[in-house]
Scaffold this motif. Structure first.
Motif, PDB file in Angstrom:
ATOM      1  N   ILE A  77      -1.777   5.338 -18.947  1.00  0.00           N
ATOM      2  CA  ILE A  77      -1.379   6.543 -18.217  1.00  0.00           C
ATOM      3  C   ILE A  77      -2.602   7.177 -17.566  1.00  0.00           C
ATOM      4  CG2 ILE A  77       0.595   6.992 -19.709  1.00  0.00           C
ATOM      5  CD1 ILE A  77      -1.017   9.105 -21.139  1.00  0.00           C
ATOM      6  N   ILE A  78      -2.361   7.904 -16.501  1.00  0.00           N
ATOM      7  CA  ILE A  78      -3.437   8.598 -15.799  1.00  0.00           C
ATOM      8  C   ILE A  78      -3.566   9.993 -16.387  1.00  0.00           C
ATOM      9  CG2 ILE A  78      -4.230   9.474 -13.571  1.00  0.00           C
ATOM     10  CD1 ILE A  78      -2.660   7.219 -12.244  1.00  0.00           C
ATOM     11  N   LEU A  79      -4.740  10.313 -16.893  1.00  0.00           N
ATOM     12  CA  LEU A  79      -4.972  11.599 -17.530  1.00  0.00           C
ATOM     13  C   LEU A  79      -5.248  12.679 -16.479  1.00  0.00           C
ATOM     14  CD1 LEU A  79      -7.179  10.543 -20.582  1.00  0.00           C
ATOM     15  CD2 LEU A  79      -4.696  10.574 -20.346  1.00  0.00           C
ATOM     16  N   PRO A  80      -5.032  13.940 -16.828  1.00  0.00           N
ATOM     17  CA  PRO A  80      -5.264  15.024 -15.866  1.00  0.00           C
ATOM     18  C   PRO A  80      -6.730  15.085 -15.429  1.00  0.00           C
ATOM     19  CG  PRO A  80      -4.028  15.811 -17.765  1.00  0.00           C
ATOM     20  CD  PRO A  80      -4.486  14.431 -18.096  1.00  0.00           C
ATOM     21  N   GLU A  81      -6.955  15.475 -14.187  1.00  0.00           N
ATOM     22  CA  GLU A  81      -8.317  15.655 -13.707  1.00  0.00           C
ATOM     23  C   GLU A  81      -8.912  16.925 -14.307  1.00  0.00           C
ATOM     24  OE1 GLU A  81      -8.233  15.682  -9.470  1.00  0.00           O
ATOM     25  OE2 GLU A  81      -7.340  13.689  -9.307  1.00  0.00           O
ATOM     26  N   SER A  82     -10.239  17.002 -14.299  1.00  0.00           N
ATOM     27  CA  SER A  82     -10.929  18.138 -14.913  1.00  0.00           C
ATOM     28  C   SER A  82     -10.555  19.464 -14.270  1.00  0.00           C
ATOM     29  CB  SER A  82     -12.439  17.930 -14.846  1.00  0.00           C
ATOM     30  OG  SER A  82     -12.825  16.844 -15.654  1.00  0.00           O
TER      31      SER A  82
ATOM     32  N   VAL B  67       1.155  19.120 -14.178  1.00  0.00           N
ATOM     33  CA  VAL B  67       0.448  17.980 -13.581  1.00  0.00           C
ATOM     34  C   VAL B  67       1.445  16.869 -13.255  1.00  0.00           C
ATOM     35  CG1 VAL B  67      -1.337  16.232 -13.912  1.00  0.00           C
ATOM     36  CG2 VAL B  67      -1.674  18.551 -14.809  1.00  0.00           C
ATOM     37  N   LYS B  68       1.501  16.506 -12.000  1.00  0.00           N
ATOM     38  CA  LYS B  68       2.437  15.483 -11.553  1.00  0.00           C
ATOM     39  C   LYS B  68       2.117  14.144 -12.203  1.00  0.00           C
ATOM     40  CE  LYS B  68       4.529  13.645  -7.312  1.00  0.00           C
ATOM     41  NZ  LYS B  68       4.488  13.647  -5.830  1.00  0.00           N
ATOM     42  N   GLY B  69       3.136  13.499 -12.726  1.00  0.00           N
ATOM     43  CA  GLY B  69       2.964  12.188 -13.341  1.00  0.00           C
ATOM     44  C   GLY B  69       2.459  12.240 -14.764  1.00  0.00           C
TER      45      GLY B  69
ATOM     46  N   GLY C 103       7.210   3.016 -26.820  1.00  0.00           N
ATOM     47  CA  GLY C 103       6.377   2.651 -25.687  1.00  0.00           C
ATOM     48  C   GLY C 103       6.260   3.772 -24.671  1.00  0.00           C
ATOM     49  N   GLU C 104       6.354   5.008 -25.139  1.00  0.00           N
ATOM     50  CA  GLU C 104       6.350   6.172 -24.250  1.00  0.00           C
ATOM     51  C   GLU C 104       5.350   7.192 -24.784  1.00  0.00           C
ATOM     52  OE1 GLU C 104       6.898   7.496 -20.948  1.00  0.00           O
ATOM     53  OE2 GLU C 104       8.646   6.240 -21.363  1.00  0.00           O
ATOM     54  N   PRO C 105       4.146   7.243 -24.221  1.00  0.00           N
ATOM     55  CA  PRO C 105       3.131   8.179 -24.727  1.00  0.00           C
ATOM     56  C   PRO C 105       3.567   9.630 -24.547  1.00  0.00           C
ATOM     57  CG  PRO C 105       2.159   6.522 -23.266  1.00  0.00           C
ATOM     58  CD  PRO C 105       3.645   6.422 -23.118  1.00  0.00           C
TER      59      PRO C 105
ATOM     60  N   TYR D 191      -5.485   9.169 -25.514  1.00  0.00           N
ATOM     61  CA  TYR D 191      -4.904   8.266 -24.521  1.00  0.00           C
ATOM     62  C   TYR D 191      -5.894   7.772 -23.472  1.00  0.00           C
ATOM     63  CZ  TYR D 191      -0.390   9.361 -26.492  1.00  0.00           C
ATOM     64  OH  TYR D 191       0.675   9.486 -27.353  1.00  0.00           O
ATOM     65  N   GLY D 192      -7.186   7.966 -23.713  1.00  0.00           N
ATOM     66  CA  GLY D 192      -8.183   7.430 -22.801  1.00  0.00           C
ATOM     67  C   GLY D 192      -8.384   5.950 -23.028  1.00  0.00           C
ATOM     68  N   THR D 193      -9.247   5.364 -22.246  1.00  0.00           N
ATOM     69  CA  THR D 193      -9.460   3.910 -22.316  1.00  0.00           C
ATOM     70  C   THR D 193     -10.699   3.532 -23.105  1.00  0.00           C
ATOM     71  OG1 THR D 193     -10.634   4.004 -20.199  1.00  0.00           O
ATOM     72  CG2 THR D 193      -8.273   3.496 -20.144  1.00  0.00           C
ATOM     73  N   LYS D 194     -11.422   4.515 -23.633  1.00  0.00           N
ATOM     74  CA  LYS D 194     -12.635   4.203 -24.391  1.00  0.00           C
ATOM     75  C   LYS D 194     -12.289   3.467 -25.679  1.00  0.00           C
ATOM     76  CE  LYS D 194     -15.482   8.078 -22.778  1.00  0.00           C
ATOM     77  NZ  LYS D 194     -16.233   9.294 -23.193  1.00  0.00           N
ATOM     78  N   ASP D 195     -13.260   2.690 -26.157  1.00  0.00           N
ATOM     79  CA  ASP D 195     -13.076   1.947 -27.396  1.00  0.00           C
ATOM     80  C   ASP D 195     -13.349   2.887 -28.574  1.00  0.00           C
ATOM     81  OD1 ASP D 195     -12.717   0.032 -29.283  1.00  0.00           O
ATOM     82  OD2 ASP D 195     -14.677  -0.908 -29.021  1.00  0.00           O
ATOM     83  N   GLU D 196     -12.343   3.641 -28.971  1.00  0.00           N
ATOM     84  CA  GLU D 196     -12.494   4.580 -30.076  1.00  0.00           C
ATOM     85  C   GLU D 196     -11.152   4.736 -30.778  1.00  0.00           C
ATOM     86  OE1 GLU D 196     -13.400   8.552 -28.806  1.00  0.00           O
ATOM     87  OE2 GLU D 196     -12.252   8.346 -26.971  1.00  0.00           O
ATOM     88  N   ASP D 197     -11.160   5.467 -31.876  1.00  0.00           N
ATOM     89  CA  ASP D 197      -9.939   5.685 -32.633  1.00  0.00           C
ATOM     90  C   ASP D 197      -9.037   6.650 -31.874  1.00  0.00           C
ATOM     91  OD1 ASP D 197      -7.960   5.987 -34.470  1.00  0.00           O
ATOM     92  OD2 ASP D 197      -9.151   7.122 -35.928  1.00  0.00           O
TER      93      ASP D 197
END
Length: 564
Positions: free
Chosen positions: A143-148, A179-181, A260-262, A349-355
């Protein structure tokens, strides 16, 4: 056959085609998978009426005659040889008497051969379940996270007005929902009155979720912001039902994998009514690898004292700290909340390699204060990790001290900074501790790393690094019990004292309650002077003079008329 089935013709007929040996080996209904499956199948296929399944079972089934149906089993600490042999015989374990008699307390383990039907059956079941260790397949789409920029409004402060941190958080939540989307993934949950938290403005647009739509005329139907229910509603408003609200949080917080729905559930409640009342539900949420935000609103022991002791929360952060799945924050300002929430969504929900399987617990208050705009040189890392300096003393000389405060205590610590400078010539710097618990966990982790890596230089805990160059004693204050700031005591390099709201509540004005607990600005000043006097940095009689000046035992000395 006669004793168990022979009493009635219909039960005797049930086993007419079974041999005596087959009857002897029958399992009771509560332990027979075939009977349970058959009963459940019939229940599912029965329409138009409820079904009750009575499954008779016994304590310690399959453990043999020395254990089955015996309450004393709970007190048995060691086997007798007779019981050990009986256990072996009952389960048909191929270990000889000679092997058992070698050492009663260390009997040999039995591992079936790889082709043994039982082992093959177990391994096949584990494979169907997805492996030997329970886990989540994480079926969520990216998913695309909100911008700052979405967080910018919350970072602007309140200007010339005042605003409680509850309002700052609700404003941010509203911005995120737009936030759209992404906004549709935000799911506010309230187990009580949403209006208490200023969420009634959500009703017309976001609506309350009800799969059957609205089937009643609400008591507030004449208001513009009336209760509005809809199958497309985004707010989960379960009424005064904390267990139901926690269950909704678990369902939404785990939907990234189960459906399957964040989703990002945001569960808002009166702070004492969370971990104190439904903490076990949050343990279940941790076990289910849930994600989301838990908001303890109307937090603090003195900010809602007019409603009685049931709202005098001085301990929620300590209760929350026992759950390792939670990251616990006590922010003072809107801009701190913005950075914490942004970091929380990124971690979930970011893409970083973390818990990613974390939940964030934020305490927010109902006391309007001046919300400063985010400073140009804001220490974002410090906010996230737990501590950042927000102001230095206006004095450039004189005895030094460091004031640490969190949440609603920061404004009165700021007043103490001013009194120390103006009345006593003491230069005190002010720090906002956004998370005592995160600082402690980092310190404990550093100690464990040092234990397990004895040949490597030990890592210095974050709070120790931040305070390394800070001169003078450290005085920590909070609207919670002193246990909360005491979490960092062992990692603080300077002399350290805490002022917390210990004991039961005190139903009075906020200033009166804070004077009663001796956590207000004047109490911070006197405690600071005591520590400086002990170090010989102010005259020995100065603390007593300050004590008399501020009339510290008079709970009404610092009171002022307030609108509650």
């Amino acid at each position: 056959r006669e004793h168990f089935f022979g009493k009635y013709p219909e039960t005797k007929e049930l086993v007419a085609d079974l041999t005596d040996e087959q009857i002897f080996n029958l399992r009771l209904g509560g332990h027979d998978d075939k009977k349970l499956y058959a009963a459940y199948k019939e229940a599912m296929e029965t329409k138009g009426k409820p079904t009750v399944i009575l499954a008779q079972s016994i304590k310690g089934a399959e453990l043999g005659p020395y254990f089955e149906a015996r309450n004393s089993t709970h007190q048995i600490k060691k086997f007798t040889m007779e019981a050990l042999k009986g256990f072996r015989d009952h389960l048909n374990i191929p270990i000889s008497d000679e092997e058992l008699e070698k050492d009663l307390y260390n009997p040999p383990y039995y591992l079936p051969e790889a082709n043994h039907p039982a082992l093959q059956y177990m391994q096949a079941r584990r494979k169907e379940l997805g492996g030997y260790i329970p886990g989540r397949a994480n079926t969520q789409p990216e998913i695309i996270l909100p911008e700052s920029k979405v967080y910018a409004q919350t970072k602007k402060g309140s200007g010339k007005q005042t605003a409680a941190t509850t309002m700052a958080f609700v404003r941010l939540m509203k911005d995120l929902m737009r936030v759209k989307g992404f906004g549709h993934r935000i799911a506010p949950i309230t187990p009580d009155e949403a209006r208490t938290f200023g969420m009634d403005s959500f009703f017309p647009s976001a609506k309350l979720y009800n799969p059957n739509g609205q089937n009643y005329v609400p008591v507030d139907h004449q208001l513009m912001l009336t209760y509005t229910e809809s199958p497309e509603g985004q707010i989960v408003h379960v009424g005064i039902n904390e267990a139901g609200a926690t269950a909704a949080f678990i369902a939404l917080g785990s939907s990234y994998d189960t459906h399957g729905e964040p989703m990002i559930p945001i569960y808002i409640f009166y702070s004492m009514f969370g971990f104190q009342r439904t903490g076990d539900g949050f343990w279940a949420a941790a076990d289910q690898l849930c994600r989301g935000f838990v908001i303890g609103a109307t937090a603090g022991r003195t900010t809602l004292s007019g409603e009685g002791l049931q709202h005098n929360d001085g301990h929620s952060p300590i209760l929350a700290s026992t759950n390792p799945a939670f990251k616990i924050y006590d922010p003072a300002y809107g801009y701190e909340i913005a950075h914490i929430v942004e970091r929380g969504i990124e971690q979930m929900y970011g893409t970083k390699d973390e818990d990613h399987n974390v939940m964030y617990y934020l305490t927010v208050y109902n006391e309007p204060i001046h919300q400063p705009a985010e400073p140009a040189n804001v220490d974002v890392e410090g906010i996230i990790k737990g501590i950042h300096k927000i102001s230095e003393s206006p004095l450039t000389s004189g005895p030094k001290a460091q004031l640490l405060a969190s949440g609603v205590a920061v404004p009165w610590a700021e007043k103490a900074q001013k009194l120390l400078a103006e009345d006593w010539g003491v230069s005190a710097d002010l720090w906002s501790v956004t998370s005592w618990t995160e600082l402690r966990r980092d310190g404990i982790a550093a100690e464990e790393e040092a234990l397990l890596n004895p040949n490597q230089p030990a890592r210095v805990p974050y709070v120790t690094q931040k305070l390394a160059g800070a001169a003078g004693p450290i005085i920590a204050t909070t609207d919670f019990a002193s246990d909360v700031p005491d979490q960092i005591r062992q990692f603080v390099p300077n002399d350290f004292a805490t002022l917390g709201a210990d004991g039961f509540g005190f139903a009075d004005t906020r200033p009166g309650a804070r004077r009663f607990f001796h956590i207000d600005a004047e109490s911070v000043v006197v405690r600071t002077l005591q520590m400086l006097a002990k170090r010989g940095e102010v005259a020995a009689d100065v603390p007593a003079k300050a004590f008399a000046k501020y009339d510290l035992l008079n709970v009404n000395a610092n009171s002022e008329l307030e609108q509650h």
